[in-house]
Design an enzyme around this catalytic site. Structure first.
Site, short mmCIF file in Angstrom:
data_model
loop_
_atom_site.label_atom_id
_atom_site.label_comp_id
_atom_site.label_asym_id
_atom_site.label_seq_id
_atom_site.Cartn_x
_atom_site.Cartn_y
_atom_site.Cartn_z
N ASP A 1 0.83 -1.21 0.00
CA ASP A 1 0.00 0.00 0.00
C ASP A 1 0.86 1.26 0.00
O ASP A 1 0.66 2.15 0.82
CB ASP A 1 -0.94 -0.01 1.21
CG ASP A 1 -2.03 1.05 1.13
OD1 ASP A 1 -2.36 1.47 -0.01
OD2 ASP A 1 -2.56 1.46 2.17
N PRO B 1 1.48 8.42 -1.00
CA PRO B 1 2.08 9.56 -0.30
C PRO B 1 1.81 9.58 1.20
O PRO B 1 2.70 9.94 1.98
CB PRO B 1 1.44 10.76 -1.01
CG PRO B 1 1.21 10.27 -2.41
CD PRO B 1 0.78 8.84 -2.25
N ASN C 1 1.68 7.23 3.19
CA ASN C 1 2.41 6.19 3.90
C ASN C 1 3.92 6.36 3.87
O ASN C 1 4.66 5.41 4.14
CB ASN C 1 2.03 4.80 3.35
CG ASN C 1 0.78 4.26 4.00
OD1 ASN C 1 0.36 4.73 5.06
ND2 ASN C 1 0.16 3.28 3.38
#
Length: 205
Positions: free
Chosen positions: A132, A135, A137
């Site tokens: 996943d 941005p 994360n």
């Protein structure tokens, strides 16, 4: 949740919210000098038998991650009906907030590319996928280091009763994941490419 105890943590303030739960800044219940980011998952997840069954094993696998560009996992569990994950509390700004002011300097994006690739290689060498990358994360710390958040969490959150972690991040989904095929290491690098594109241009691919 403010002021409540979750596992071995005392919740102090909300710092983020998403479809899978809410993130809080917390201190150790028995050690006030220890701080963490505690994600309390939705009640639907905590009541899902399939999620409860696989949750401990999937989270325990994150102990194998020990890298300067990956947020460290501390512990996880289900406390008073609340499923939670506690990890390193990072002082910095996530990529989504950085993009609010437009595209990022190329040197900054290059640093993200190198450090994120190293972090992914570390996880892949331990048979762990991120799944996943987006941005929100990645976090840029005050000293210029990039940290990856949520490593491996999308796998354990992939429950029939859960809101799909893909919602809102379709721009970074590899085609095989979008079509229901299992992700691979290449899937993570596809998502990394989309992330870097966004940071360099100010818009998703």
């Amino acid at each position: 949740m403010i002021g409540a105890r979750v596992g071995n943590w005392h919740v102090e303030a909300e710092i983020g919210h998403g479809p899978l739960g809410t993130v809080y800044a917390a201190r150790g219940y028995d050690d006030s000098g220890r701080r963490a980011a505690v994600k309390v998952l939705t009640e639907a997840l905590a009541r899902d038998p399939a999620f409860v069954l696989k949750f401990p094993g999937e989270m325990l696998a994150l102990q194998r991650l020990d890298h300067p560009n990956v947020a460290r996992w501390y512990d996880s569990g289900i406390h008073s009906g609340h499923a939670f994950v506690a990890s390193e509390l990072i002082d910095g700004t996530d990529g989504a907030k950085l993009l609010e002011s437009g595209r990022r300097p190329w040197r900054e994006v290059l640093g993200l590319a190198v450090e994120a690739a190293r972090a992914l290689k570390h996880g892949h060498n331990r048979n762990l996928l991120h799944r996943d990358l987006k941005p929100a994360n990645v976090i840029l710390t005050a000293d210029g280091t990039w940290k990856l958040l949520g490593f491996g969490f999308a796998k354990v959150a992939a429950s029939p009763l859960a809101v799909s972690p893909a919602i809102g991040t379709a721009a970074y989904l590899p085609p095989e994941t979008a079509s229901g095929k299992p992700p691979t290491r290449r899937s993570d690098f596809y998502s990394l490419g989309g992330l870097l594109y966004s940071m360099a241009t100010g818009r998703p691919p």
